[in-house]
Design a protein around this motif. Structure first.
Motif, mmCIF file in Angstrom:
data_model
loop_
_atom_site.group_PDB
_atom_site.id
_atom_site.type_symbol
_atom_site.label_atom_id
_atom_site.label_comp_id
_atom_site.label_asym_id
_atom_site.label_seq_id
_atom_site.Cartn_x
_atom_site.Cartn_y
_atom_site.Cartn_z
ATOM 1 N N ALA A 128 51.463 48.517 46.607
ATOM 2 C CA ALA A 128 52.598 49.304 46.128
ATOM 3 C C ALA A 128 52.283 50.077 44.860
ATOM 4 O O ALA A 128 52.886 51.114 44.585
ATOM 5 C CB ALA A 128 53.800 48.389 45.898
ATOM 6 N N ASP A 129 51.339 49.569 44.078
ATOM 7 C CA ASP A 129 51.012 50.182 42.784
ATOM 8 C C ASP A 129 49.488 50.223 42.635
ATOM 9 O O ASP A 129 48.895 49.319 42.051
ATOM 10 C CB ASP A 129 51.654 49.365 41.660
ATOM 11 C CG ASP A 129 51.425 49.970 40.288
ATOM 12 O OD1 ASP A 129 50.843 51.069 40.212
ATOM 13 O OD2 ASP A 129 51.829 49.350 39.287
ATOM 14 N N PRO A 130 48.828 51.237 43.164
ATOM 15 C CA PRO A 130 47.360 51.301 43.140
ATOM 16 C C PRO A 130 46.760 51.233 41.738
ATOM 17 O O PRO A 130 45.586 50.871 41.587
ATOM 18 C CB PRO A 130 47.055 52.652 43.794
ATOM 19 C CG PRO A 130 48.256 52.948 44.631
ATOM 20 C CD PRO A 130 49.421 52.378 43.887
ATOM 21 N N GLU A 131 47.552 51.522 40.716
ATOM 22 C CA GLU A 131 47.047 51.468 39.348
ATOM 23 C C GLU A 131 46.569 50.074 38.964
ATOM 24 O O GLU A 131 45.635 49.921 38.179
ATOM 25 C CB GLU A 131 48.144 51.922 38.385
ATOM 26 C CG GLU A 131 47.721 51.965 36.922
ATOM 27 C CD GLU A 131 48.850 52.387 36.008
ATOM 28 O OE1 GLU A 131 48.750 52.155 34.784
ATOM 29 O OE2 GLU A 131 49.844 52.947 36.511
ATOM 30 N N VAL A 132 47.206 49.047 39.531
ATOM 31 C CA VAL A 132 46.835 47.671 39.183
ATOM 32 C C VAL A 132 45.780 47.118 40.136
ATOM 33 O O VAL A 132 45.312 45.984 39.945
ATOM 34 C CB VAL A 132 48.063 46.732 39.164
ATOM 35 C CG1 VAL A 132 49.128 47.260 38.217
ATOM 36 C CG2 VAL A 132 48.642 46.529 40.566
ATOM 37 N N ALA A 133 45.407 47.852 41.158
ATOM 38 C CA ALA A 133 44.491 47.338 42.182
ATOM 39 C C ALA A 133 43.170 46.819 41.620
ATOM 40 O O ALA A 133 42.696 45.749 42.040
ATOM 41 C CB ALA A 133 44.247 48.400 43.252
ATOM 42 N N PRO A 134 42.511 47.536 40.678
ATOM 43 C CA PRO A 134 41.240 46.999 40.162
ATOM 44 C C PRO A 134 41.384 45.631 39.489
ATOM 45 O O PRO A 134 40.533 44.744 39.683
ATOM 46 C CB PRO A 134 40.792 48.070 39.159
ATOM 47 C CG PRO A 134 41.454 49.323 39.624
ATOM 48 C CD PRO A 134 42.781 48.893 40.163
ATOM 49 N N LEU A 135 42.453 45.449 38.706
ATOM 50 C CA LEU A 135 42.673 44.154 38.062
ATOM 51 C C LEU A 135 42.994 43.079 39.095
ATOM 52 O O LEU A 135 42.532 41.938 38.988
ATOM 53 C CB LEU A 135 43.799 44.247 37.035
ATOM 54 C CG LEU A 135 43.424 44.780 35.656
ATOM 55 C CD1 LEU A 135 44.669 44.945 34.796
ATOM 56 C CD2 LEU A 135 42.428 43.842 34.962
ATOM 57 N N VAL A 136 43.782 43.425 40.103
ATOM 58 C CA VAL A 136 44.109 42.465 41.158
ATOM 59 C C VAL A 136 42.844 42.053 41.898
ATOM 60 O O VAL A 136 42.614 40.860 42.163
ATOM 61 C CB VAL A 136 45.157 43.041 42.124
ATOM 62 C CG1 VAL A 136 45.287 42.162 43.374
ATOM 63 C CG2 VAL A 136 46.512 43.164 41.436
ATOM 64 N N ASP A 137 42.002 43.009 42.229
ATOM 65 C CA ASP A 137 40.744 42.684 42.914
ATOM 66 C C ASP A 137 39.886 41.738 42.078
ATOM 67 O O ASP A 137 39.303 40.777 42.601
ATOM 68 C CB ASP A 137 39.962 43.965 43.209
ATOM 69 C CG ASP A 137 40.597 44.801 44.311
ATOM 70 O OD1 ASP A 137 41.445 44.260 45.055
ATOM 71 O OD2 ASP A 137 40.246 45.989 44.431
ATOM 72 N N ALA A 138 39.804 42.023 40.775
ATOM 73 C CA ALA A 138 39.012 41.164 39.886
ATOM 74 C C ALA A 138 39.600 39.763 39.820
ATOM 75 O O ALA A 138 38.871 38.757 39.870
ATOM 76 C CB ALA A 138 38.945 41.783 38.496
ATOM 77 N N ALA A 139 40.930 39.668 39.714
ATOM 78 C CA ALA A 139 41.588 38.368 39.617
ATOM 79 C C ALA A 139 41.418 37.558 40.896
ATOM 80 O O ALA A 139 41.149 36.346 40.855
ATOM 81 C CB ALA A 139 43.067 38.560 39.308
ATOM 82 N N LEU A 140 41.555 38.210 42.048
ATOM 83 C CA LEU A 140 41.404 37.495 43.315
ATOM 84 C C LEU A 140 39.954 37.072 43.542
ATOM 85 O O LEU A 140 39.685 35.992 44.088
ATOM 86 C CB LEU A 140 41.884 38.375 44.465
ATOM 87 C CG LEU A 140 43.378 38.724 44.458
ATOM 88 C CD1 LEU A 140 43.727 39.591 45.664
ATOM 89 C CD2 LEU A 140 44.229 37.457 44.446
ATOM 90 N N GLY A 141 39.032 37.905 43.085
ATOM 91 C CA GLY A 141 37.624 37.542 43.213
ATOM 92 C C GLY A 141 37.277 36.310 42.400
ATOM 93 O O GLY A 141 36.593 35.399 42.880
ATOM 94 N N VAL A 142 37.765 36.270 41.164
ATOM 95 C CA VAL A 142 37.453 35.125 40.308
ATOM 96 C C VAL A 142 38.162 33.868 40.811
ATOM 97 O O VAL A 142 37.625 32.760 40.706
ATOM 98 C CB VAL A 142 37.801 35.431 38.839
ATOM 99 C CG1 VAL A 142 39.292 35.293 38.559
ATOM 100 C CG2 VAL A 142 37.021 34.528 37.895
ATOM 101 N N ARG A 143 39.362 34.031 41.393
ATOM 102 C CA ARG A 143 40.044 32.873 41.980
ATOM 103 C C ARG A 143 39.189 32.230 43.060
ATOM 104 O O ARG A 143 39.033 30.999 43.111
ATOM 105 C CB ARG A 143 41.393 33.283 42.570
ATOM 106 C CG ARG A 143 42.057 32.179 43.389
ATOM 107 C CD ARG A 143 43.324 32.643 44.083
ATOM 108 N NE ARG A 143 43.876 31.570 44.910
ATOM 109 C CZ ARG A 143 43.639 31.407 46.197
ATOM 110 N NH1 ARG A 143 42.826 32.264 46.837
ATOM 111 N NH2 ARG A 143 44.178 30.394 46.866
#
Length: 300
Positions: A166-181
């Protein structure tokens, strides 16, 4: 007495209430029933109070001060009861009654509700909060009823992915967070019973001990997950500082060393939890909170 829910509670529950939920409408009557059933004398509703429960300062029939807490099912009050029973007052507020047949009602010992660790200078507050948290990290009961970190963060990850779409602006941070999880769950150390939502405002002054934790949303997992929420305490002050990023790195190092937690695992869970909170804040329209949290996450 009229049990008027504080505005903070109404606003917070309104953000998460499922369609058709009428818990707030039923709350005054439920509070009256709980007071009558326990023969309590009401002093006042705690304001501003919490974001997931009504907190009422009361006295028991023998004059002992206590706290009556009412929470909706989605706040998992029975899980809180089970954790408090397991801790038995060690590092946390005590249950003031052994059992309760009324869903969502807890009677607790009275602490000093207006005096939290957050009232101390920052360095002292972090030290005292960390000490209180350490006492809670115990082996969970056999066949425990608690959610695990993997389960909780799995639910959160789904919402984060939807937020990134819904908000591509946050996508890079979300990808990083999910990767580290994924990396953290693959190599998780020994599991403990955790507070789950620990921060400075969740540690109140007491009589039995100087500081005691309140309001857990218990979860079973590694200690670094619990400590991660404490890292970003007073995030508004951190973001306002020119040296906020370096202060955050020093805080991670200090907390990891003082509580014998792996520094990189603490950094990783801090990233995940900050991004999750930021995406959730943006989803419900708390844009200022979202900006603070996502800027903080960007430092990690």
């Amino acid at each position: 007495m009229a049990f008027e829910p504080p505005r903070r509670l109404v606003r917070a529950l309104g953000e998460t209430a499922p369609d058709g939920d009428d818990w707030l409408d039923r709350l005054p009557e439920a509070a009256e029933r709980a007071v009558r059933a326990r023969d309590l004398t009401v002093e006042r509703v705690q304001v501003p109070g919490g974001r997931s429960s009504l907190v009422v300062l009361v006295r028991r029939a023998d004059g002992t001060p206590a706290v009556l807490k009412l929470a909706p099912r989605r706040a998992r009050p029975e899980s809180e009861r089970a954790a408090l029973a397991h801790w038995g007052g060690r590092g946390a507020v005590q249950l003031a009654e052994d059992a309760d047949t009324t869903e969502g009602v807890l009677l607790l010992e009275r602490l000093h509700p207006d005096v939290s660790v957050r009232s101390l200078p920052e360095s002292k507050a972090l030290l005292e909060a960390a000490g209180a948290l350490r006492r809670l990290w115990v082996q969970p009961p056999v066949d425990h009823p608690f959610e695990t970190v993997a389960q909780r963060t799995g639910r959160q990850a789904e919402a984060m992915r939807a937020g990134a779409v819904a908000d591509p602006e946050v996508a890079p941070l979300v990808d990083a967070a999910l990767g580290v999880r994924g990396e953290l769950l693959a190599g998780a150390p020994e599991e403990r019973l955790l507070h789950g939502t620990f921060r400075q405002s969740k540690v109140l002054a007491g009589e039995r001990m100087p500081w005691l934790a309140v309001g857990p949303d218990p979860v079973v997992g590694e200690s670094a997950f619990d400590l991660a929420r404490l890292v970003r305490d007073r995030v508004e002050d951190l973001v306002a500082q020119p040296s906020g990023a370096s202060t955050t790195r020093r805080r991670i190092k200090r907390l990891a060393e003082s509580l014998e937690v792996d520094q990189e695992r603490l950094r990783g869970w801090t990233l995940f939890r900050a991004v999750e909170s930021g995406v959730r804040a943006r989803r419900v329209g708390r844009e200022q909170d979202a900006e603070l949290l996502l800027e903080f996450a960007g430092w990690l």
